[in-house]
Design a protein around this motif. Sequence first.
Motif, PDB file in Angstrom:
ATOM      1  N   LEU A  41      -0.201   8.096   4.541  1.00 34.03           N
ATOM      2  CA  LEU A  41      -0.690   9.146   3.443  1.00 34.03           C
ATOM      3  C   LEU A  41      -0.117   9.159   2.353  1.00 34.03           C
ATOM      4  O   LEU A  41       1.041   9.311   2.120  1.00 34.03           O
ATOM      5  N   GLY A  42      -0.997   8.683   1.409  1.00 34.45           N
ATOM      6  CA  GLY A  42      -0.385   8.378   0.049  1.00 34.45           C
ATOM      7  C   GLY A  42      -0.708   9.601  -0.903  1.00 34.45           C
ATOM      8  O   GLY A  42       0.063   9.950  -1.916  1.00 34.45           O
ATOM      9  N   CYS A  43      -1.873  10.212  -0.774  1.00 35.73           N
ATOM     10  CA  CYS A  43      -2.200  11.272  -1.774  1.00 35.73           C
ATOM     11  C   CYS A  43      -2.851  12.662  -0.954  1.00 35.73           C
ATOM     12  O   CYS A  43      -2.663  13.801  -1.596  1.00 35.73           O
ATOM     13  N   HIS A  45      -5.278  13.688  -1.154  1.00 38.26           N
ATOM     14  CA  HIS A  45      -6.838  14.371  -1.545  1.00 38.26           C
ATOM     15  C   HIS A  45      -7.751  13.155  -1.782  1.00 38.26           C
ATOM     16  O   HIS A  45      -8.706  13.032  -2.569  1.00 38.26           O
ATOM     17  N   VAL A  47      -8.115   9.828  -2.685  1.00 31.46           N
ATOM     18  CA  VAL A  47      -8.047   9.056  -3.963  1.00 31.46           C
ATOM     19  C   VAL A  47      -7.335   7.533  -3.403  1.00 31.46           C
ATOM     20  O   VAL A  47      -8.071   6.544  -3.832  1.00 31.46           O
ATOM     21  N   CYS A 103       5.566  -3.348  -1.052  1.00 31.81           N
ATOM     22  CA  CYS A 103       6.308  -2.380  -0.442  1.00 31.81           C
ATOM     23  C   CYS A 103       5.560  -2.273   0.880  1.00 31.81           C
ATOM     24  O   CYS A 103       6.141  -1.605   1.887  1.00 31.81           O
ATOM     25  N   PHE A 105       3.002   0.006   1.665  1.00 33.34           N
ATOM     26  CA  PHE A 105       2.616   1.079   1.995  1.00 33.34           C
ATOM     27  C   PHE A 105       1.044   1.236   1.586  1.00 33.34           C
ATOM     28  O   PHE A 105       0.529   2.061   2.730  1.00 33.34           O
ATOM     29  N   ILE A 137      -5.493   2.357  -4.003  1.00 33.64           N
ATOM     30  CA  ILE A 137      -4.576   2.502  -4.972  1.00 33.64           C
ATOM     31  C   ILE A 137      -3.240   1.391  -4.532  1.00 33.64           C
ATOM     32  O   ILE A 137      -2.809   1.750  -3.315  1.00 33.64           O
ATOM     33  N   ARG A 139       0.240   0.236  -6.192  1.00 36.53           N
ATOM     34  CA  ARG A 139       1.134   0.324  -7.405  1.00 36.53           C
ATOM     35  C   ARG A 139       1.989  -0.753  -7.610  1.00 36.53           C
ATOM     36  O   ARG A 139       2.568  -0.972  -8.491  1.00 36.53           O
ATOM     37  N   CYS A 140       2.125  -1.636  -6.446  1.00 37.52           N
ATOM     38  CA  CYS A 140       3.006  -3.027  -6.507  1.00 37.52           C
ATOM     39  C   CYS A 140       2.370  -4.133  -7.016  1.00 37.52           C
ATOM     40  O   CYS A 140       2.887  -4.761  -7.953  1.00 37.52           O
TER      41      CYS A 140
ATOM     42  N   GLY B 192       4.467   8.525 -14.904  1.00 34.56           N
ATOM     43  CA  GLY B 192       5.415   8.920 -13.835  1.00 34.56           C
ATOM     44  C   GLY B 192       5.571   7.654 -12.847  1.00 34.56           C
ATOM     45  O   GLY B 192       5.280   6.422 -13.015  1.00 34.56           O
ATOM     46  N   CYS B 193       6.330   7.877 -11.628  1.00 36.03           N
ATOM     47  CA  CYS B 193       6.607   6.911 -10.838  1.00 36.03           C
ATOM     48  C   CYS B 193       5.236   6.447  -9.963  1.00 36.03           C
ATOM     49  O   CYS B 193       5.016   5.256 -10.133  1.00 36.03           O
ATOM     50  N   HIS B 194       4.601   7.327  -9.256  1.00 37.15           N
ATOM     51  CA  HIS B 194       3.326   7.160  -8.567  1.00 37.15           C
ATOM     52  C   HIS B 194       3.518   5.951  -7.640  1.00 37.15           C
ATOM     53  O   HIS B 194       2.687   5.166  -7.396  1.00 37.15           O
ATOM     54  N   MET B 196       3.304   4.516  -4.025  1.00 41.82           N
ATOM     55  CA  MET B 196       2.345   5.156  -3.078  1.00 41.82           C
ATOM     56  C   MET B 196       3.112   5.876  -2.031  1.00 41.82           C
ATOM     57  O   MET B 196       2.304   6.877  -1.407  1.00 41.82           O
ATOM     58  N   GLU B 197       4.135   5.523  -1.535  1.00 40.07           N
ATOM     59  CA  GLU B 197       4.817   6.444  -0.684  1.00 40.07           C
ATOM     60  C   GLU B 197       5.712   7.582  -1.737  1.00 40.07           C
ATOM     61  O   GLU B 197       6.405   7.052  -2.631  1.00 40.07           O
ATOM     62  N   THR B 198       5.556   8.634  -1.463  1.00 35.89           N
ATOM     63  CA  THR B 198       6.281   9.859  -2.121  1.00 35.89           C
ATOM     64  C   THR B 198       7.599   9.803  -1.800  1.00 35.89           C
ATOM     65  O   THR B 198       8.012   9.099  -0.860  1.00 35.89           O
ATOM     66  N   GLY B 247       8.458   2.967   0.322  1.00 33.41           N
ATOM     67  CA  GLY B 247       6.953   2.516  -0.230  1.00 33.41           C
ATOM     68  C   GLY B 247       6.892   2.577  -1.982  1.00 33.41           C
ATOM     69  O   GLY B 247       6.264   3.123  -2.426  1.00 33.41           O
ATOM     70  N   GLY B 248       7.735   1.514  -2.424  1.00 26.54           N
ATOM     71  CA  GLY B 248       7.790   1.766  -3.985  1.00 26.54           C
ATOM     72  C   GLY B 248       9.000   2.579  -4.532  1.00 26.54           C
ATOM     73  O   GLY B 248       8.894   3.739  -4.055  1.00 26.54           O
ATOM     74  N   PHE B 250      10.239   2.112  -8.400  1.00 32.72           N
ATOM     75  CA  PHE B 250       9.796   1.829  -9.906  1.00 32.72           C
ATOM     76  C   PHE B 250      10.749   2.800 -10.730  1.00 32.72           C
ATOM     77  O   PHE B 250      10.307   3.144 -11.861  1.00 32.72           O
ATOM     78  N   ARG B 280       1.812  14.874  -2.418  1.00 33.97           N
ATOM     79  CA  ARG B 280       1.640  14.187  -3.826  1.00 33.97           C
ATOM     80  C   ARG B 280       1.491  15.047  -5.056  1.00 33.97           C
ATOM     81  O   ARG B 280       1.816  14.969  -6.073  1.00 33.97           O
ATOM     82  N   TYR B 696      -5.288  12.430  -8.631  1.00 35.23           N
ATOM     83  CA  TYR B 696      -5.516  10.927  -9.287  1.00 35.23           C
ATOM     84  C   TYR B 696      -6.999  10.980  -9.744  1.00 35.23           C
ATOM     85  O   TYR B 696      -7.471   9.915 -10.163  1.00 35.23           O
ATOM     86  N   TYR B 699      -5.006  12.010 -13.289  1.00 37.22           N
ATOM     87  CA  TYR B 699      -3.911  11.104 -13.907  1.00 37.22           C
ATOM     88  C   TYR B 699      -4.557   9.753 -13.297  1.00 37.22           C
ATOM     89  O   TYR B 699      -4.618   9.631 -12.327  1.00 37.22           O
ATOM     90  N   LEU B 701      -4.637   6.000 -12.587  1.00 37.01           N
ATOM     91  CA  LEU B 701      -3.699   4.827 -12.333  1.00 37.01           C
ATOM     92  C   LEU B 701      -4.600   3.583 -12.288  1.00 37.01           C
ATOM     93  O   LEU B 701      -5.839   3.595 -12.004  1.00 37.01           O
TER      94      LEU B 701
END
Lengths: 160, 776
Positions: A41-43, A45, A47, A103, A105, A137, A139-140, B192-194, B196-198, B247-248, B250, B280, B696, B699, B701
């Motif tokens: 679960l990344g968001c 919501h 996206v 990563c 994820f 998405i 990020r890496c 920000g960081c973002h 994918m793993e909070t 998970g990342g 940054f 998130r 998202y 914001y 990405l």
Amino acid sequence: MPDYRNIKVVVNGVEHELDVETRTSLGDFLRQEIELTGTHLGCEHGVCGACTVLLDGEAVRSCLMLAVQANGHEITTVEGLAEEDGSLHPLQEAFWKHHGLQCGFCTPGMLTSLTAYLGENPEPNERDIREAISGNICRCTGYQSIVDAALDAAKKMRGE
Amino acid sequence: MGVRYIGAEVQRMEDPRLITGHGRYVDDIVFGDMLHAAFLRSSQAHAKIRSIDTSKASALSGVKKVFTLADLGPNYERRMNQLYPAPVIEQNKTQYPLAKDEVCYVGEAIAVVVADSRAIAEDALALIVVDYETLQAVIDVRTALEDGAQLAHSDATSNLMGKMRSKFGDIEDAFSKADHVFSAGFMQHRGGCHSMETRGVIARDDPWGDGLTLWTSAQSAYLIRRALANWLGEPEERVRVIAPDVGGGFGPKAGFYPEEIVIPLVARIMECPVKWIEDRQEHFISTTTQRDQYWNLEVACKSDGKILGLKGKVTHENGAYIPYGILLPNSSLTPLPGAYSIPAIDVGLDIVFTNTVPNSPVRGAGRPCGIYAVERMVQLVSRRLGIDPAVVRRRNFVRPEQMPYETGAKLRGGDPVIYDSGDYEALLDKALELSDYDSFKVRQSEARKEGRYLGIGISSCIEDTGMGPYEGTTVRVEASGKIVVKTGAASQGQGHHTMISMIVAENLGVTPEDIIFESADTGKFPHGIGAIGSRIAANVAPSAFDAASKVRAKALKLAAEILETAEADLDIEAGIVRVNGAPDVSISLGELAIKLTPPSSTRVPIGFDPILEATSFDGSSGSPIASGTNVAEVEVDTGTGEVKILRYSVAHDCGVMINPMIVHGQIVGGVVHGIGNALFERMIYDDQGQPLTMNYGEYLLPLASEMPRIDVTHIETPSPLNSLGVKGAGEGGTIPAAAAIIAAIENALEEFSVEVDYYPVDPQYLTSLIEAGVTG
Ligand code: FES
Ligand code: FES
């Protein structure tokens, strides 16, 4: 008062019947009740696409669906992509070979989304793949290695 | 020597787990008796807290307890410690783990609910009543230092956190000798960081057993251990911090957060493990970001474009608290003068408090800002003087024969900034070639005939990587012949397991698959710093190489005695020590390990310490300076302001590449992060300090559909500062990206005289510049 319903689902070929709270998302259900934590679960919501699973072969966002909505359906998660003997799905092989993850994820969602996409579009070009994962998405990686992996996997899956 | 791994594109050891869904991230870890936490966060940017009523929340079924600061215990009503104290910090504002009587940003933690499930804990948050007395929020750094400005902290003397300055050479002289002086002002914003793993934390306290254990999604396990032990007043040995799969990171995961105090304390009080996973929305308001810097610079140059000096002023937005010392503002100034030999620089920087989430480095820290500033001024010189930007760069580069080159700037500790090696002009040449720069004008005029606007932009950079002071590795051969490799270095996706295994395998004559790799667990390796500032390859890799060399030497010495031959006649391959020319005479590493760990009432071979093991902290003796040139080619839609990146070319030098495939991934991923900064990512607050970009959709990405293919080429100038000649590669893609793209946008819109004065460059802003140019 929490409201529970009994549901039956087949996850990666295994049948589960259990009571779930009606407000539980499919993502939370898979992670917490079925204890398959490969789905991420990344968001939450809708996206990022990290939570994507296959519902009767179609890519869905498990954060946007309730577990009760999956009642009677078949679900495939990232844990179910490889063969039973452990041999990897061509997409998994290609992600490994092309450094399609850092990563890791976003990876489960990328793999499930692309599995569904390549199933329907066996001959994609680079632009097609980029559109196909535009709802996932990462990020890496900057996506390039994922695109390369998907193109390579598509080739393998076509038997080339 | 056995198989060569260094320099090979070895597929990652990490991946089989991760591609099959068997990673182990914090949220994947479950304990049977575990409770779940959710934080109540301030809805106000600046307010006094008159009272907090938790009674209704506490009464909710399934809620175990609700904690405010006072409930953590009388010893803990203290602010967090400054992780990086520095004389520059005039007002040291750190936060309480839970707010006491004043909140200073939307998102500041006020209370925590511990419940049977996360869902119930969240239900309870809605039942907590906080009585706020709203105070005026400080949001705009440009007015925050004016007389009579509102204060971001009610007990502060002003909004100034501190001032810094980078000054060297004779700046007056430089400006007095100049043929031209040009000036520019611009705002830089880095989002920000973002990952994918909070963020996320699990704590378990076992006072009669293992002590306090923390699983946290973090870059610097050891820093967290020290900060937590220190704050609690307990021995570090009784605090274990583990960063599992992360998970990342940054940058924003490199610090120490309030939740990393609160969750351990509530786990201790509740006498069971407690888990908190950031959602998130929380990530947007509670994970540190890197927001605004306003730069005003003047450049002095000769008519041929030779730059004599650079001076000016920066205003840096700090956010509400100082979680991370001055690392971020400091790293904005130290990269000046970039890849150029600029004899005089005088740039001051004010660090200003605002009522927004605290700031900390994001990929590259301040380096992308410092480099952007220099590149901007180089661009300005080129434009004003009508000299090709490549030519201006050639006339100003630090040249290979000037290495080691002392810029005049100072590092945070006061040491001089020294460029150890590199060939910046060669990188420019390679990037120009890769991008077909010479034929761009043709492409541009062809496109123009079709009504399309193409532009090209160059950006060159240096990057100080591998900051010290140490990082270490232990290599041990166990009885099974497997090689245990342990290091403190945490990974958030950079492939350290693979990279370090390759080095050990090559040196020890084993395969990477023979290696059992353990990292980022303070219980398994005594000390380390963490994955920040592109430092792992340049620090851990040499230590792994050295430790493996020592184990090899010990193994060969013992094998020579046992096999009755000279060490020089031995080699190790596939874990077996053999006599050259007599391959049947052999002994395995596992057997040697057993000889060095014999059972009781036998003997360790004379002249040897027990255990076939070595530890090394051999790293880099200074910061290896990586470098690169990026060229972006863009098309701008003058009607909509949309920017499409058509081509992106990178020439990069991070010294010797251990695994080129991993380096390539770092560069491409880094560039895309930089593209996000240039065109998309913006954390917006309104003038009351309310965040407006909280998902998202708001914001943005970078997405696959909008990203170009990125062409990368390398040169390898070995660093003389470490045994392997390596330099860091984690941020070199990000650092130059924004300057290349924005130069390309301006180039495309030259006929409208567009000069971009902030990024991210959104379509609305760009169309306004174009319209101004049309009417202009
Ligand atoms: S977690 Fe479902 S789309 Fe992001
Ligand atoms: S690999 Fe880290 S988010 Fe995609």
